[in-house]
Motif scaffolding. Structure first.
Motif, PDB file in Angstrom:
ATOM      1  N   PRO A 136       0.811  -1.236   0.000  1.00  0.00           N
ATOM      2  CA  PRO A 136       0.000   0.000   0.000  1.00  0.00           C
ATOM      3  C   PRO A 136       0.835   1.272   0.000  1.00  0.00           C
ATOM      4  O   PRO A 136       0.336   2.319  -0.389  1.00  0.00           O
ATOM      5  N   ASP A 148      -4.628  -6.504  -6.659  1.00  0.00           N
ATOM      6  CA  ASP A 148      -5.484  -6.895  -5.546  1.00  0.00           C
ATOM      7  C   ASP A 148      -6.046  -8.296  -5.755  1.00  0.00           C
ATOM      8  O   ASP A 148      -6.330  -9.024  -4.815  1.00  0.00           O
ATOM      9  N   ASN A 205      -5.963  -4.437   2.073  1.00  0.00           N
ATOM     10  CA  ASN A 205      -6.705  -3.446   2.872  1.00  0.00           C
ATOM     11  C   ASN A 205      -6.008  -3.075   4.161  1.00  0.00           C
ATOM     12  O   ASN A 205      -6.618  -3.046   5.222  1.00  0.00           O
ATOM     13  N   ALA A 207      -3.558  -0.395   4.518  1.00  0.00           N
ATOM     14  CA  ALA A 207      -2.698   0.775   4.325  1.00  0.00           C
ATOM     15  C   ALA A 207      -2.386   1.492   5.629  1.00  0.00           C
ATOM     16  O   ALA A 207      -1.236   1.866   5.886  1.00  0.00           O
ATOM     17  N   GLN A 208      -3.373   1.675   6.460  1.00  0.00           N
ATOM     18  CA  GLN A 208      -3.165   2.469   7.677  1.00  0.00           C
ATOM     19  C   GLN A 208      -2.165   1.801   8.614  1.00  0.00           C
ATOM     20  O   GLN A 208      -1.202   2.407   9.059  1.00  0.00           O
TER      21      GLN A 208
END
Lengths: 604, 470
Positions: A136, A148, A205, A207-208
């Motif tokens: 990411p 993905d 999913n 990234a954070q």
């Protein structure tokens, strides 16, 4: 094989193009039989383009020029055979084995590929390529949705060169997407093996959370940095050429690698005949013409049709250069707003009869003769006639003013006040058939097309007001569906057609490329079926069905297929023109030299 | 003098603040979204349908585009900051319309989320009537009129035999209608945003950028190169062309202006005036093309190269600095002429007017009475004062160096700032556009400061000290 000799001044007819055998989808130019003394004997190809790539990063970047250069400096797991337009093995030894559900794709790597430091290509590099592309923190947002779908890479326990890519969903591009992104060397880009601590699933999913991982963030910061996209020292690849020099905004020089593992290969993507390939930026048509006349440039696919037509009239140019048009998968269209909001834009084109009438009012012959100089072929639907999945039963809509008037009357559009403009009562209000026709301000050809179409529409009482827009405003308005009627062009490729981008309702809703607002849930379901049906004949059947739906609803008017404008200096032989981008492979140009058997003779 | 310069530099600060703010606001309000250039189209992939939306949200956050534009915002009480963020654009518009109708942001958000989830479920599950329901839910998601939506809900009740989907949506719809707080739509709310896009642009984000006040313009969205590096490379050619063009313009226009002033209404005065204004009226693209087709054409006169700043293959290896410089000069001749001819009329007429005024001065009359030669009067006594307006013109060279000329650079393939700026605008490369705008402002101010200083140096009567009232 189709030989397009110099005397043949226009590409094939539409029907001829449709009928070309699948295995011969290219044009071979004849070698010259004499070499004038004023021709350069330097084994360097100088290729003109109108813009340079913003970067040559192996994963980051979206420009067509970047992809063009990567063809010579990088290698891909799967390659494209430009002659047949079919995928062929690249770094893989053979085409992969695909499981019946289309989700397990097993590759085996070739033995001979070597990186510039002499080390062999390995599964480690494939794994790194996938991880880096999916990470990411890597600046390749355009590629992420494709990667993905890759769930896992499983190495074969017995064979270190064999591995299986496990995909999440079946998709028609699950194999050919490996031909879009080059394989990267793990030890060059990630010497500390930072990515080795991660799996592909970690990058789903996340990234954070991933962003807080300091070593990964540091690696990504370095990997994304400008030198890895622009500095020749950092542009590492398996291809037969290396970037020797990049003068910002002027020229990019590729140099053949010495003792490369591809030496002697005749494969289209591995041959390296010229010593150097020089890409030179030149945007001005007159200047381009002068440079070609002075023989300063050797090749181009980027000049305008009118420039090529002018050059072909010059005997000196014809003596020195091949100048040919060839077909492409691109096409121009006239889009109508099928789904306006009723406030900013009136519901003028929500009735299929009106859209069909517009299609019948376009003066195709005038466009063909005046703007397209009799070269471009008509499109009938959203798929190029060059593709196997093209629905041949769809015939281009002809110009028929009387027929259009009947359809408009049937749709309730009548000139009640005799002012020459049709009207209709919509939600209790009398609405005249007056609208904006927007087009790009950059090229005069767009204005010419718009003017001719507006004249054609006026014959049945449709009043189009022309409005030229700069690109950012044009594209923004179209994406936000803030237009009545707009002129544009779509790019496409030889890959199996995925209709999602232009025709799925999600591409309308998310302000994507479904500008016109075509589609409904049933159409979406068919599009989804097409893109997930791996079995070829069934996919083609579904694709043809979808083309028929688009044709019947006529959300946009399909105008003309675009042509590529090819120039190649006759001092090179074995030149082939391809329908797929970039249109010609410069690494296969063979310098014709006097006195070499089978090539050419010197002429005074 | 030093005090004056220091004071002027202090005045730069508020001026630069206004310039930077303008640059930023123009960018922020410009149509288009940079993430549209970075991302593929929705649906153009095999992955989850929401993948592009997720990517867009992530990249908006990464580029700081999700932040409020400025330190303060004025809106209604019903509309919190970031309302509708993360929703696809059309759903966001629907949510906006519903918010205007009911004034309850939480209830609207819940209703929209329920609708979207139900639509996705109907699209992906093959139960009887799923397609028709998905279509209806899709249409419902685009209806911002509660009355219209109410009618569509009745249709949904008929279609949904299990009543599960209908029940959920009806509940959230009723909650939105029942919990309406329309009065909030009429109460203005001033909100402060300490962390905003302008602040980050000025002072950086504390991680990857240091902000323009510390000389960091950030990195280009398209090349990832530091903006300073790009400008440095591109300015080289723009500065060189601007300097050569200004030098040539002054070299031509000053003698022409002097001669015209010395013999006003003479044949030379009239002829030069007509010629220069004729040149002034010619569009640069036409002149550039004409020059190109005449002097770089193998079929006419092949005296000069047609494009670039070096041979197509570059200079031969081992070419030294002077060799490169001499080799480059032929490439600059036509562009410099194009840069120059348009300014000749203005400069020459300014010089003529200024010199004519000076020649009427008392001290010139005195000099003549003393028997000084005409040349001595002209070049020793009159010229210095007559040059003052020309000094003002010199200030223009600075902004020209960064703005360049898109037309000249395009026609002659010069890798200068004009073309770079044009590309940045097309690519919505906001950091680059803002940097060019701000630097142009800085250089314009610098040019004017320099002109003032040169004024004082050229004319001792001009003082830069503030006048004291007596």
């Amino acid at each position: 094989m189709i030989f397009l000799v110099a005397a043949c001044k226009s590409p094939l007819t539409r029907q001829e193009a449709v009928n070309i055998p699948q295995e011969n989808r290219f044009v071979a130019l004849p070698d010259t039989d004499s070499i004038p003394a004023d021709w350069s004997g330097e084994n360097t190809v100088v290729y003109q383009w109108i813009a340079e790539p913003r970067m040559l990063h192996p994963t980051n970047g979206i420009s067509g020029q970047r992809q063009e250069v990567l063809l010579y400096t990088q290698m891909f797991l799967i390659a494209t055979d430009y002659r047949t337009l079919e995928p062929v093995p690249g770094l893989a030894g053979a085409m992969p084995d695909i499981s019946s559900d289309g989700l397990h794709i097993t590759f085996e790597l070739r033995d001979e590929p070597r990186w510039d430091d002499g080390s062999a290509l390995s599964f480690d590099d494939i794994r790194f390529t996938a991880l880096a592309s999916k990470c990411p923190l890597v600046d390749n947002p355009n590629a992420k949705p494709f990667w993905d779908n890759l769930g896992e890479l499983v190495p074969d326990a017995q064979n270190p060169r064999r591995f299986t890519a496990v995909m999440k969903t079946p998709y028609i591009h699950n194999v050919i997407f490996w031909s879009d992104w080059p394989v990267m060397q793990r030890t060059f880009h990630d010497p500390d093996n930072v990515l080795g601590d991660y799996t592909l699933a970690d990058f789903d999913n996340a990234a954070q959370e991933i962003g807080n991982d300091a070593p990964l963030a540091a690696w990504a910061e370095r990997f994304n940095s400008a030198p890895y996209g622009r500095d020749p020292q950092y542009l590492n690849g398996l291809g037969p050429y290396r970037v020797a020099e990049w003068e910002d905004g002027q020229r990019l020089v590729l140099e053949r690698k010495i003792n490369h593992w591809t030496a002697g290969s005749t494969a289209l993507n591995e041959a390296a005949l010229p010593d150097r390939i020089v890409f030179v930026v030149n945007r001005d048509a007159n200047s381009q013409m002068l440079e070609f006349r002075a023989q300063n440039y050797d090749a181009s696919t980027n000049i305008s049709p009118s420039t090529l037509l002018s050059l072909r009239d010059d005997p000196a140019f014809a003596r020195n250069f091949h100048g040919e048009f060839s077909d492409t998968f691109f096409y121009t269209y006239l889009a109508m707003n099928n789904r306006p909001d009723g406030q900013r834009r009136k519901a003028l084109f929500d009735d299929v009869n009106v859209r069909r009438a517009v299609a019948m009012l376009v003066p195709y012959d005038e466009l063909h003769g005046i703007v397209f100089k009799g070269i471009n072929k008509r499109m009938s639907g959203p798929v190029s006639f060059l593709k196997r999945e093209f629905n041949e039963s769809l015939t281009p809509v002809p110009t028929d003013v009387d027929g259009a008037k009947k359809l408009l009357a049937a749709a309730g559009w009548i000139d009640t006040d005799q002012d020459g403009i049709l009207e209709k009562k919509i939600s209790g209000k009398q609405v005249p058939m007056m609208f904006e026709l927007t087009y790009l301000s950059v090229q005069t050809e767009w204005k010419d097309i718009a003017t001719i179409i507006a004249d054609g529409l006026a014959k049945a009482g449709l009043k189009a007001e022309l409005r030229a827009l700069d690109y950012p405003v044009f594209i923004s308005n179209n994406r936000q569906h803030d237009f009545d009627m707009t002129l544009g062009a779509w790019g496409a490729s030889s890959a199996p057609e995925d209709f999602s981008q232009v025709w799925h309702t999600s591409a309308w809703e998310s302000n994507g490329s479904n500008f016109a607002g075509f589609g409904d849930v049933d159409g979406d379901a068919l599009i989804d079926s097409v893109k997930t049906t791996v079995e070829d004949s069934l996919r083609i059947e579904l694709s043809k069905r979808f083309q028929r739906i688009v044709y019947d609803r006529q959300p946009i008017v399909f105008l003309f297929a675009s042509v590529r404008r090819n120039i190649v200096h006759r001092r090179f032989g074995d030149v082939e023109l391809y329908y797929e981008r970039p249109g010609m492979l410069l690494n296969n140009f063979r310098l014709l030299s006097a006195g070499v058997a089978g090539t050419a003779q010197v002429s005074p | 003098m030093l005090k004056y310069i220091a004071r002027r530099i202090l005045f730069f600060i508020p001026a630069l603040f206004v310039i930077s703010l303008l640059a930023f606001v123009i960018n922020a309000l410009a149509p288009g979204d940079p993430t549209e250039r970075l991302l593929p189209e929705a649906g153009a992939q095999a992955g989850a349908p929401g993948e592009v939306s997720k990517q867009r949200a992530y990249w908006r956050q990464k580029l700081g585009l999700d932040l409020p534009v400025f330190y303060v915002s004025l809106n209604t009480l019903s509309r919190p900051a970031g309302f509708g963020a993360g929703q696809p654009p059309y759903r966001r518009q629907t949510a906006e319309r519903l918010l205007r109708a009911c004034g309850n942001d939480e209830a609207v958000t819940r209703y929209m989320n329920t609708l979207y989830a139900a639509e996705q479920a109907c699209r992906t599950h093959a139960f009887p009537g799923a397609h028709a329901m998905a279509q209806l839910l899709y249409d419902l998601g685009h209806t911002g009129d509660p009355l219209h939506a109410s009618g569509m809900l009745d249709e949904l009740e008929r279609l949904d035999r299990g009543q599960v989907v209908y029940g959920r949506i009806k509940t959230s719809f009723d909650a939105m209608e029942g919990g309406a707080t329309r009065w909030k739509n009429y109460i203005p709310a001033l909100r402060l945003h300490p962390d905003n896009r302008y602040h980050r642009w000025l002072f950086g984000d504390g991680k990857t950028s240091r902000g323009i006040v510390r000389g960091d313009f950030g990195v280009s969205y398209t090349t990832r190169e530091p903006i300073g590096d790009i400008i440095g490379k591109r300015m080289y050619w723009s500065v060189m062309l601007a300097l050569l063009a200004i030098a040539l313009a002054y070299l031509v226009s000053i003698p022409v202006g002097i001669r015209a002033a010395v013999r006003p209404r003479s044949r030379f005065d009239r002829a030069s005036s007509v010629t220069l204004f004729f040149l002034y009226a010619l569009p640069v693209f036409w002149v550039a093309t004409l020059l190109l087709m005449t002097f770089a054409n193998p079929e006419v006169l092949h005296l000069l190269p047609a494009s670039g700043v070096a041979p197509p293959q570059g200079f031969p290896e081992g070419t030294g600095f002077w060799g490169r410089l001499l080799g480059t000069l032929p490439y600059l001749v036509l562009p410099v002429v194009c840069y120059t001819y348009g300014s000749l009329a203005f400069l020459a007429r300014t010089m003529r007017g200024s010199m004519a005024g000076v020649l009427q001065s008392d001290y010139i009359r005195t000099a003549r009475a003393k028997g000084l030669s005409e040349n001595r009067i002209l070049y020793r006594h009159a010229l210095r004062n007559a040059l003052l307006p020309m000094i003002t013109m010199f200030a223009n060279v600075f902004p020209l160096a960064i703005s360049g000329s898109v037309i000249v650079e395009t026609i002659f393939s010069i890798p200068g700032m004009g073309l770079e700026t044009y590309q940045a605008i097309l690519n919505l490369d906001y950091p680059m556009i803002s940097a060019v705008f701000t630097l142009t402002g800085v250089l314009t101010l610098t040019g004017y400061l320099l002109a003032d200083v040169l004024y004082a140096a050229a004319d001792p009567r001009i003082t830069l000290k503030p006048e004291r009232l007596s």
